[in-house]
Design a protein around this motif. Sequence first.
Motif, PDB file in Angstrom:
ATOM      1  N   GLY A   1      44.561  52.496  41.067  1.00 15.44           N
ATOM      2  CA  GLY A   1      46.007  52.321  40.989  1.00 15.44           C
ATOM      3  C   GLY A   1      46.575  51.818  42.298  1.00 15.44           C
ATOM      4  O   GLY A   1      47.429  50.929  42.323  1.00 15.44           O
ATOM      5  N   ALA A   2      46.077  52.377  43.409  1.00 19.13           N
ATOM      6  CA  ALA A   2      46.612  52.004  44.713  1.00 19.13           C
ATOM      7  C   ALA A   2      46.369  50.525  45.004  1.00 19.13           C
ATOM      8  O   ALA A   2      47.259  49.819  45.462  1.00 19.13           O
ATOM      9  CB  ALA A   2      46.002  52.875  45.808  1.00 19.13           C
ATOM     10  N   ILE A   3      45.158  50.042  44.709  1.00 20.73           N
ATOM     11  CA  ILE A   3      44.910  48.646  45.071  1.00 20.73           C
ATOM     12  C   ILE A   3      45.676  47.700  44.162  1.00 20.73           C
ATOM     13  O   ILE A   3      46.073  46.623  44.585  1.00 20.73           O
ATOM     14  CB  ILE A   3      43.403  48.305  45.132  1.00 20.73           C
ATOM     15  CG1 ILE A   3      42.704  48.519  43.826  1.00 20.73           C
ATOM     16  CG2 ILE A   3      42.715  49.073  46.205  1.00 20.73           C
ATOM     17  CD1 ILE A   3      41.238  48.174  43.939  1.00 20.73           C
ATOM     18  N   ILE A   4      45.945  48.128  42.916  1.00 18.85           N
ATOM     19  CA  ILE A   4      46.749  47.279  42.035  1.00 18.85           C
ATOM     20  C   ILE A   4      48.192  47.245  42.525  1.00 18.85           C
ATOM     21  O   ILE A   4      48.825  46.194  42.596  1.00 18.85           O
ATOM     22  CB  ILE A   4      46.669  47.812  40.591  1.00 18.85           C
ATOM     23  CG1 ILE A   4      45.260  47.633  40.060  1.00 18.85           C
ATOM     24  CG2 ILE A   4      47.666  47.108  39.716  1.00 18.85           C
ATOM     25  CD1 ILE A   4      44.911  48.585  38.971  1.00 18.85           C
TER      26      ILE A   4
ATOM     27  N   PRO B   1      35.076  53.915  42.069  1.00 12.61           N
ATOM     28  CA  PRO B   1      36.265  53.143  41.689  1.00 12.61           C
ATOM     29  C   PRO B   1      35.868  51.932  40.842  1.00 12.61           C
ATOM     30  O   PRO B   1      35.122  51.067  41.291  1.00 12.61           O
ATOM     31  CB  PRO B   1      36.870  52.718  43.031  1.00 12.61           C
ATOM     32  CG  PRO B   1      35.767  52.793  44.001  1.00 12.61           C
ATOM     33  CD  PRO B   1      34.781  53.800  43.506  1.00 12.61           C
ATOM     34  N   LEU B   2      36.342  51.895  39.603  1.00 14.35           N
ATOM     35  CA  LEU B   2      35.847  50.883  38.668  1.00 14.35           C
ATOM     36  C   LEU B   2      36.515  49.525  38.840  1.00 14.35           C
ATOM     37  O   LEU B   2      35.921  48.498  38.544  1.00 14.35           O
ATOM     38  CB  LEU B   2      36.053  51.365  37.233  1.00 14.35           C
ATOM     39  CG  LEU B   2      35.391  52.693  36.917  1.00 14.35           C
ATOM     40  CD1 LEU B   2      35.706  53.107  35.500  1.00 14.35           C
ATOM     41  CD2 LEU B   2      33.888  52.588  37.101  1.00 14.35           C
ATOM     42  N   PHE B   3      37.759  49.538  39.302  1.00 11.54           N
ATOM     43  CA  PHE B   3      38.479  48.271  39.363  1.00 11.54           C
ATOM     44  C   PHE B   3      37.786  47.231  40.231  1.00 11.54           C
ATOM     45  O   PHE B   3      37.575  46.091  39.780  1.00 11.54           O
ATOM     46  CB  PHE B   3      39.916  48.521  39.827  1.00 11.54           C
ATOM     47  CG  PHE B   3      40.783  47.310  39.765  1.00 11.54           C
ATOM     48  CD1 PHE B   3      41.218  46.827  38.551  1.00 11.54           C
ATOM     49  CD2 PHE B   3      41.134  46.643  40.923  1.00 11.54           C
ATOM     50  CE1 PHE B   3      42.004  45.687  38.484  1.00 11.54           C
ATOM     51  CE2 PHE B   3      41.921  45.509  40.869  1.00 11.54           C
ATOM     52  CZ  PHE B   3      42.355  45.030  39.645  1.00 11.54           C
TER      53      PHE B   3
ATOM     54  N   LEU C   1      34.522  42.304  40.686  1.00 12.79           N
ATOM     55  CA  LEU C   1      33.259  41.678  41.099  1.00 12.79           C
ATOM     56  C   LEU C   1      32.569  41.040  39.897  1.00 12.79           C
ATOM     57  O   LEU C   1      32.037  39.932  39.969  1.00 12.79           O
ATOM     58  CB  LEU C   1      32.346  42.730  41.734  1.00 12.79           C
ATOM     59  CG  LEU C   1      31.019  42.249  42.302  1.00 12.79           C
ATOM     60  CD1 LEU C   1      31.256  41.367  43.508  1.00 12.79           C
ATOM     61  CD2 LEU C   1      30.134  43.417  42.692  1.00 12.79           C
ATOM     62  N   PHE C   2      32.624  41.757  38.767  1.00 10.68           N
ATOM     63  CA  PHE C   2      32.011  41.250  37.540  1.00 10.68           C
ATOM     64  C   PHE C   2      32.670  39.941  37.113  1.00 10.68           C
ATOM     65  O   PHE C   2      31.988  38.954  36.796  1.00 10.68           O
ATOM     66  CB  PHE C   2      32.149  42.307  36.438  1.00 10.68           C
ATOM     67  CG  PHE C   2      31.463  41.949  35.162  1.00 10.68           C
ATOM     68  CD1 PHE C   2      30.097  41.749  35.135  1.00 10.68           C
ATOM     69  CD2 PHE C   2      32.174  41.822  33.983  1.00 10.68           C
ATOM     70  CE1 PHE C   2      29.466  41.422  33.955  1.00 10.68           C
ATOM     71  CE2 PHE C   2      31.543  41.497  32.802  1.00 10.68           C
ATOM     72  CZ  PHE C   2      30.183  41.291  32.799  1.00 10.68           C
TER      73      PHE C   2
ATOM     74  N   ILE D   1      43.247  49.561  27.712  1.00 13.72           N
ATOM     75  CA  ILE D   1      44.323  48.578  27.603  1.00 13.72           C
ATOM     76  C   ILE D   1      45.004  48.421  28.962  1.00 13.72           C
ATOM     77  O   ILE D   1      45.313  47.315  29.400  1.00 13.72           O
ATOM     78  CB  ILE D   1      45.348  48.987  26.528  1.00 13.72           C
ATOM     79  CG1 ILE D   1      44.720  48.912  25.142  1.00 13.72           C
ATOM     80  CG2 ILE D   1      46.563  48.086  26.574  1.00 13.72           C
ATOM     81  CD1 ILE D   1      45.667  49.260  24.024  1.00 13.72           C
ATOM     82  N   GLY D   2      45.202  49.535  29.652  1.00 15.14           N
ATOM     83  CA  GLY D   2      45.826  49.471  30.969  1.00 15.14           C
ATOM     84  C   GLY D   2      45.035  48.590  31.921  1.00 15.14           C
ATOM     85  O   GLY D   2      45.592  47.725  32.602  1.00 15.14           O
ATOM     86  N   LEU D   3      43.718  48.778  31.945  1.00 15.97           N
ATOM     87  CA  LEU D   3      42.884  47.962  32.833  1.00 15.97           C
ATOM     88  C   LEU D   3      42.872  46.506  32.390  1.00 15.97           C
ATOM     89  O   LEU D   3      42.899  45.596  33.213  1.00 15.97           O
ATOM     90  CB  LEU D   3      41.461  48.507  32.861  1.00 15.97           C
ATOM     91  CG  LEU D   3      41.157  49.454  34.010  1.00 15.97           C
ATOM     92  CD1 LEU D   3      39.737  49.956  33.914  1.00 15.97           C
ATOM     93  CD2 LEU D   3      41.360  48.772  35.351  1.00 15.97           C
ATOM     94  N   GLU D   4      42.851  46.312  31.061  1.00 15.44           N
ATOM     95  CA  GLU D   4      42.823  44.939  30.551  1.00 15.44           C
ATOM     96  C   GLU D   4      44.102  44.209  30.948  1.00 15.44           C
ATOM     97  O   GLU D   4      44.042  43.068  31.417  1.00 15.44           O
ATOM     98  CB  GLU D   4      42.663  44.954  29.029  1.00 15.44           C
ATOM     99  CG  GLU D   4      42.272  43.617  28.437  1.00 15.44           C
ATOM    100  CD  GLU D   4      43.458  42.727  28.152  1.00 15.44           C
ATOM    101  OE1 GLU D   4      43.275  41.507  28.145  1.00 15.44           O
ATOM    102  OE2 GLU D   4      44.572  43.241  27.953  1.00 15.44           O
TER     103      GLU D   4
END
Lengths: 334, 285
Positions: free
Chosen positions: A273-276, B121-123, B128-129, B209-212
């Motif tokens: 969340g922070a990096i977004i 941390p997945l984001f 990277l992917f 959905i949030g990540l998408e």
Amino acid sequence: MKTYPTYILTRLGQFVLVVFIGINIAFIVTHSTPIDPVEQSIAAATQYGSTSPEAIALMRQSLKELYGLQGGLADQYFAFWRRILLGDFGPSLSAFPTPVSVLVGRALPWTAGLLLSSTLLTWVLGNLLGGLAGYYRQSRALRFAGILAMAFHPIPYYVVAFVLLIVFGYLWPILPLSGGYGMNMTRALSWGFIGSVALHSILPVLSLALVGLGGWFMGMRSLVSNIVTEDYVAYAELGGVKRSRILASYVMRNALVPQVTGLAMSLGAIFNGAIITEQVFGYPGVGTLLVSAVYAGDYSLVLGITTVSIVAVSLAVLLIDLCYPLIDPRVRAR
Amino acid sequence: MGRTLLDLLRFNRQFASGAALLLIVAAYACLSFFSPYAPNDTYVAPPDVPPDWTYLMGTTSRGQDLFWLLSFAIRNTLAFGLAVAVLSRLLALAIGLVAGYSGGLLDRALMSLNDTFIVIPLFPILVLFYFVMRDRMSWGLLALMMACLGWAYDARLIRSVAMSLRHREFTETGIFSGMSMRQILVEEHLPYVLPIVFSTTMNNINWSIGLEVTLSVLGFTDINTPTIGVLLYWANQHTALVSGIWWWIFFPVLLVVMTFIGLFLLAVSMNEYIDPRSRLGRRAP
């Protein structure tokens, strides 16, 4: 019951495992691509403006090494680890020839500060309000606060940050929208600079807090409303212990234990969340750096940020775990 | 199960309003099947028309009728969330049930792996992917990747239930009557964890959905398949806010927030059903 040294050892072991698996995932991901990453990165990095042939040759060399495309798969694997253990991700392609480690090192304090301040604020406030709401169930104000916190909770960080940006950018422009400090400021340890940093962090912290509050609030409320029915609370009430004291040291203290574990478990998500949020508000942290690195086709920077984030978040979780015995004496006891 | 749902609908306001919100969103998504335009058609309508009776939600700067475009977007977004949820549910169920049932070393190993996936941390990994995939990135690939990363939290929950089931009498009976581990897990234990699976599915759809949306808004997905995030990405590309095309941003955000709150309300009310203590607490003075 486990003793404190064994507790620390298991946590350290878990930390090493997390970093190990995390880096392996990064390795698998970087090697799963069907495209030749080296040529593509060079094409993307040199798309705009001209770069000298020597620089391109140097880039190709360092990219080949970085992607670990020299030697067999085992060689590649160990070369990957060597770079990560040394913290050497080579020069950044978009800010050639500044090393990636310098860029990440410059951005990391901003992210750490944002994360620390917003998480502390959110966690303390959420638990306090949640605890009060669980104990004083009749209070209308607290019930309303609960509904408000819950309404924001399911919305992803990006959307909340984006809406705040619209509200404070176009409808009611009173706060700085972008950057970490005023453009005209020199970076010095003066009140003006600190004030400017604080002012610029209001919106990012606010959007992180709006999303985060609900989770702690609801968790604490349900924990407290379960503890309130325990015999020892009823006994304390009958014994005439002051209500404020019951709430603070009989009820909340016990309910805090799972909430600390919860904090350790959700830190990765909070970091996402922070990096977004940083990216939305142009905050000069790791998130903004990551997104601009992708746009610039800067592979070494993207890989550097990914691995540093994995290590940094696991380290933060380890620190929380090591503080855990302070609030849960059972771990300390022999 | 059917009766329970009906009861929840009748007596639980949260469940009813969550279901109503989702029903509206789903009905709207179904409208996409009757759309007069293909999802990627541009300049089929005059650009930048504010909402009126011909164009209910206005049109975009790319000359698309937002009403129909948004119906495609929400359909794809919902389908994405469901796909991730179903795939990651399979993983979470398999790992949670096996770990809880077998205990010992296998349980410890699986849970260490599990905790790792919770902490990482997945984001940045998803970014990277995208970075290594680039143009090959597709809707399905992203769903698969996110399912592989997003099972951990729920596997832990399922395991905790499975652990308590392990020592119940009917499990012992099953073992003595010669049922295999697979049979016990699927036929005996699965029904007990299904309510939890239902509530975690809602949370997982919200998460994915949030990540998408986040990844798409930044342009880190296949930007030619309309989803809510991709819609916002194009709106940002055309600086819709600065040029005052507020409807291009407002309606997608409104719709996706409705989805989030609907799913969340369903999950919360399901939790209440699973844990009756909180139901009792509600009536207590």
